[in-house]
Design a protein around this motif. Sequence first.
Motif, short mmCIF file in Angstrom:
data_model
loop_
_atom_site.label_atom_id
_atom_site.label_comp_id
_atom_site.label_asym_id
_atom_site.label_seq_id
_atom_site.Cartn_x
_atom_site.Cartn_y
_atom_site.Cartn_z
N ILE A 21 74.47 39.20 -32.77
CA ILE A 21 73.92 40.39 -33.23
C ILE A 21 72.34 40.66 -32.93
O ILE A 21 71.45 39.90 -32.66
N LEU A 92 75.60 47.26 -39.19
CA LEU A 92 76.22 46.33 -38.79
C LEU A 92 77.39 46.99 -37.96
O LEU A 92 77.68 46.18 -36.87
N ASP A 95 76.55 47.82 -34.41
CA ASP A 95 76.18 46.73 -33.34
C ASP A 95 77.03 46.57 -32.24
O ASP A 95 78.24 46.39 -32.20
N VAL A 98 79.39 43.07 -32.73
CA VAL A 98 80.43 43.45 -33.71
C VAL A 98 81.29 44.23 -32.90
O VAL A 98 82.61 43.73 -32.98
N SER A 101 83.24 42.46 -30.00
CA SER A 101 84.08 41.50 -30.18
C SER A 101 85.42 41.79 -31.26
O SER A 101 86.36 41.18 -30.80
N LEU A 150 85.73 38.83 -38.98
CA LEU A 150 84.21 38.47 -38.30
C LEU A 150 83.30 37.87 -39.44
O LEU A 150 83.02 38.57 -40.49
N ILE A 152 79.52 37.02 -39.66
CA ILE A 152 78.18 37.22 -39.08
C ILE A 152 77.31 36.16 -39.98
O ILE A 152 76.93 36.19 -41.15
N ILE A 204 78.27 35.36 -34.39
CA ILE A 204 79.82 35.96 -34.77
C ILE A 204 80.72 34.93 -34.77
O ILE A 204 80.92 34.61 -33.65
#
Length: 251
Positions: A21, A92, A95, A98, A101, A150, A152, A204
């Motif tokens: 990130i 977030l 991002d 994020v 993915s 996910l 982080i 991540i």
Amino acid sequence: MNNDNRGVFLNQGFFLWPEPIDGKLLFDLQRAVTSIQRKAQEKSFSWDLEELLLYEKSLSSNRRGGVSDDLVGESIFIIGDPMRFDGIFLKLLEDKSVVKSAKTLLGVDNVVVHFMNVTIKNPIFGRAIAWHRDYPNEFFCTRDSGFIRLMICLDGMSEINGATCFDISSHHISDQEAEQQKRNGKWPLPSERTSVLCCAQGQIAAIHSKVLHGGGMNNGDGERRNIIIQVGKLGAEIVTSNFESMTGTVL
């Protein structure tokens, strides 16, 4: 979409996304979580925010090496619905790593957020997490296993701080088999094909909903704080009743 990344994820049941990130966002998130932890120690939250915090002292000492409640103090294990504490957590969801993915690994363009939390393994006594699958679960679950989580990693993960361990390819079972295991009240023990996922700050880790995973205690002197985001396909039928600030947000 990067089909190679998705192929690895679908084969082994977990994947470390190659792009972390944003660095400034990582710093802001670290600072926000630290602030929540400090205010929890000071007991300065209103009752409605306190209800979103799960403290170590309210859980069994079995998975933290028997360390007593008085020694863990006001240490937090889980921060629920973190957007209620600080708006930075909403950033977030914007991002690029994020978003990319989530869409790539789910294989769809329309991805929706189910929930978010911060899971904390405190230094020395951070609790071990038993082997389990995320599907099915009683907190936020869809009709089928078509969601992922996910993770982080705010502080990075290592074997000493309780990095998540995966039973490689253990997700290759039917939804019905996973549901029966849940009803039996006991997940199976992992095979010999396990992998400890170590990573740097800001990376991540993606988790398939049916892969067996768990993790040991944090035996180090630093924290292991991970933000967990469960995401699924837009329009998937929800079979649980919980709802959070970010629930339904489309990436």
